[in-house]
Every structure is written in structure tokens, then in C-alpha cells.
Design a protein around this motif. Sequence first.
Motif: not given
Length: 133
Positions: A2-3, A22-29, A119-123
Amino acid sequence: QVQLVESGGGSVQSGGSLRLSCAVAVSRYGWTFSSYAMGWFRQPPGKERQGVAAIDTDGDTNYADSVKGRFTISRDAAKNTLYLQMNSLKPEDTAMYYCAAANSEIYGDDGRMVMTPYDYSYWGQGTQVTVAS
């Protein structure tokens, strides 16, 4: 996986408004933006990072007491974007603002999402907000 990229920060006078994105890009299948609980955090100079607002996958929200009635968190799944509308800004709102994504939703005894950083993994990298008195 996650970016996140924040934008919209700047300098305003007390009482002014800003809208953070906040623009979010997800690459997790198998996962999309809608799969993640999201939050906004801020870190004033010399202080610890603190939760500002959170929104779960159903759109339910939670806010820090210091921003209730002034800030609004929202998400747009079509644009893969998280927002924070900030009105009636005060000098004490001055901080670096970060958006974050959580793999799972964690609720406190009050039934609202918790807003603790661990509790949050992506920043994201953060965007500066400065409010002049």
C-alpha cells in the motif's frame, strides 16, 4: 503493498480551512482501497504522533476530541482517495499530518475505531499544516 501520498497542506490564518488528500495505491492481490480502514494522524513539533480521525470500511468515523465538529474524514472509493476537511483551524492544529492504512479494524469499548499509530501498517510521507494566530 500500500502506497500513500498526502497533499493539500500549507499555511493558513487561524479560523481558516484546508482540505488534505491522500492518494492510495494498493498492490496486494485481492485487496482494494475499500478493504482498508484508514486514518489521519498528526505530529506537532517535539511531540508524539497522535490520532486525529479514522474511518472504517463501512464509512463509520471516529475523531479526537480536539477536532470534533471542525474536521471531517471521508473516503472516495472511485478515486482511491482519503480526505480530511479541516475548518476553523487553530494554531494548536499546526503539525505534520499523515494518512495511514490498517489491515484490520480495531474497535474500542465505545464501539469506535481506535486511533493508535501502532495499529496502522502503512504510512504516507506527511504534509505540513501551519496555522498562524
